[in-house]
Structure formats: structure tokens, C-alpha cells
Design an enzyme around this catalytic site. Structure first.
Site, mmCIF file in Angstrom:
data_model
loop_
_atom_site.group_PDB
_atom_site.id
_atom_site.type_symbol
_atom_site.label_atom_id
_atom_site.label_comp_id
_atom_site.label_asym_id
_atom_site.label_seq_id
_atom_site.Cartn_x
_atom_site.Cartn_y
_atom_site.Cartn_z
ATOM 1 N N SER A 116 3.531 0.605 -13.086
ATOM 2 C CA SER A 116 3.060 1.893 -13.005
ATOM 3 C C SER A 116 2.471 2.045 -11.353
ATOM 4 C CB SER A 116 1.631 1.575 -13.870
ATOM 5 O OG SER A 116 0.682 0.389 -13.357
ATOM 6 N N ALA A 117 2.481 1.283 -10.594
ATOM 7 C CA ALA A 117 2.251 1.639 -9.090
ATOM 8 C C ALA A 117 3.689 1.896 -8.688
ATOM 9 C CB ALA A 117 1.462 0.416 -8.341
ATOM 10 N N CYS A 118 3.979 2.958 -8.241
ATOM 11 C CA CYS A 118 5.710 3.342 -8.301
ATOM 12 C C CYS A 118 6.184 2.907 -6.971
ATOM 13 C CB CYS A 118 5.719 4.777 -8.671
ATOM 14 S SG CYS A 118 4.538 5.929 -7.400
ATOM 15 N N GLY A 119 5.464 2.465 -5.999
ATOM 16 C CA GLY A 119 6.238 1.926 -4.625
ATOM 17 C C GLY A 119 6.345 3.164 -3.867
ATOM 18 N N CYS A 121 8.234 5.635 -3.763
ATOM 19 C CA CYS A 121 8.997 6.911 -4.480
ATOM 20 C C CYS A 121 9.736 7.624 -3.642
ATOM 21 C CB CYS A 121 7.394 7.944 -4.455
ATOM 22 S SG CYS A 121 6.150 7.319 -5.554
#
Length: 283
Positions: A116-119, A121
């Protein structure tokens, strides 16, 4: 549409004694974001895990952060997908952003499903973020936030965290004026999604990238990574503050863009890592 929180029966153990009770969990579901360009088939931008709600703002924030749009005028509309092949449940998990013209930047289709912490992006270098910032409308950041004002923002943010009060499992991000007035606060299971929802809301309201966002600060409930600062930089935000620690790359990006960066803001304490042209610790 699925609710942002859900009830669940649990057993709480305290000193070896069990107690059955009801608890609430923050909802987590995938959201696929597609981009529609006039005269061309829809293309998938990516999939992110999010808490249902404010999905159009989340999509708007992501296309802005990715450089697909330069501002509100580039977005012709946002809607849930009407693809007949989708089930009723899937229909509310797919959003299409219709552009008014060609995208400002091309992209490679990607999946953010792993976390859910998309990096990062899709942005893998400071230079690329700097290029995005310079190609977007006027990004002057004339307001220099005072540390005492930054230290107060997490407490202000906390008063708006309704989903966190009910679940303990939601992150929050808010945009604030220098006098402490809240512009918008959004919550999500993912820190990055919360930021995109707050930025996207302001973009869709027409109060971003048009000069009226000068001096805004972004406050986040967690640590401050590169991706958070990237989104703030592209949105033209003047300062970023969080209750956790920033990363080295986040600090370097603030140095590069002239943003103020502060961490560990709690109980009247705050650590300032960058403040415009006067970066602490640098000659």
C-alpha cells in the site's frame, strides 16, 4: 461501494485473560487507474492498494504526481469504469481519468499491488523529479514556515483523523495554510495514497498550481520518504512536515527544490532538516 471501515469480532488478551469484543479494521482494496486520451484506447497507469473513498481525488493526485497532467485543465473528467466485462464489485475498483488532450508525459504500465506504500511511483531519480517541477506552472515557494508553526501541524491533523479514531489503521495527510487553517485532510491505509487524495482534491477544486497554493504545508502522519516529498514538490507545496523521520533522499530533494522539511514533530518538538536556501548542517 465498499465502506472505508469494517467491523470484526476479536479476542483481546490482557494479562492472560481473554475478552471478546468488536473492533474495526481499515478497508484495503485495489484501485486500477486508467487514462483515456482523445482518439486512443484507454491505457492502464497502474494499480494501487487503497481505502475506498475519494477515489477520483486519488486518481487526480497520481496523474499529477506522475506528470501525466500539468494542471486541472488537462483533466476532462474522472469516472468509474463502465467496462461490461467488470463485475459489480470490480466496477468501483477501476477509475478512468479522461484527458482533454495528449498526456504531458508518457509512462510505462506498472503494478503497485505489492504494497500500500507504493514506492517511487515510476520516478527513479532526483533529476527526473526536478524536470517535472520545472515543466509545471509557476512553483514559487515564497513562504518560509517557522518551526513553531510546523510543530503544531500534527496535532491539527490528528483532530481530523476520523478513520484512525475508529480503526487505528489509517494514515493521514493534510494541506495547511501558514496560519494553521486546514485546506483538506484525507485518510487512507497507504501514506502515499493519503497524500495523493489531499493533493488531488485541491487540484480538482482548482486551488492548486494556480498561485493560490503558495505557502501551503503538507503534514503527514508517518515518516517522510522521497515519494512523499516528490508529490509535494510537483504540487508546488512550500513545506513538508511529519511525525516520523525523513530519509536522505527526501532531504536532498528539498535542498534541490527549495522546500522546507521537518520531522519528529510532536509535543512541541520539531527537527528541521531543510529550510529553503538555508539548509541546517550545510555551509
Amino acid at each position: 461501494m465498499t465502506a472505508p471501515t469494517a467491523r470484526r469480532r476479536v479476542v483481546e488478551w490482557v494479562d492472560g485473560t481473554p475478552r471478546a469484543r468488536e473492533d474495526r479494521l481499515i478497508t484495503e482494496e485495489p484501485l486500477e487507474i486508467r487514462v483515456a486520451t482523445p482518439g486512443l484506447p484507454d491505457r492502464r497507469l497502474g494499480v494501487t492498494m487503497r481505502t475506498p473513498g475519494h477515489d477520483f481525488a486519488l486518481a487526480a493526485g497520481l496523474v499529477l504526481a506522475e506528470g501525466v497532467v500539468r494542471g486541472r485543465d488537462d483533466i476532462a473528467g474522472i469516472a468509474y469504469c463502465t467496462d461490461a466485462r467488470l463485475t459489480e464489485e470490480q466496477r468501483f475498483n477501476v477509475v478512468t481519468v479522461a484527458l482533454s488532450g495528449a498526456p504531458a508525459r508518457t509512462w510505462q504500465e506498472r503494478s503497485l499491488r505489492a504494497t500500500s506504500a507504493c514506492g517511487v511511483c515510476g520516478t527513479d531519480s532526483l533529476d527526473e523529479v526536478a524536470d517535472l517541477v520545472t515543466r509545471l506552472p509557476d512553483h514559487r515557494r515564497p513562504h518560509r514556515w517557522e518551526p513553531t508553526a510546523l510543530a503544531a501541524l500534527p496535532d491539527l491533523l490528528r483532530t481530523h483523523q476520523r478513520h484512525f479514531d475508529r480503526t487505528g489503521g489509517a494514515h493521514a495527510a493534510g494541506l495547511f495554510h501558514p496560519d494553521g487553517t486546514v485546506v483538506v485532510v484525507r485518510e487512507d491505509v497507504g501514506r502515499h495514497n493519503a497524500v495523493d487524495k489531499a493533493v488531488g482534491h485541491t487540484l480538482l477544486e482548482g486551488n492548486l498550481l494556480d498561485g493560490t497554493s503558495d505557502g501551503l504545508a503538507l503534514c503527514t502522519s508517518g515518516r517522510i520518504g522521497f515519494e512523499i516529498v516528490q508529490k509535494a514538490a510537483v504540487a508546488g507545496v512550500a513545506a513538508v512536515v511529519g511525525v516520523g523521520a525523513p530519509t536522505t533522499l527526501a532531504a536532498r530533494l528539498c535542498d534541490q527544490t527549495g522546500m522546507t522539511l521537518a520531522g519528529f514533530a510532536r509535543d512541541g518538538r520539531v527537527v528541521v532538516y531543510a529550510q529553503g536556501d538555508e539548509t541546517p548542517g550545510q555551509a
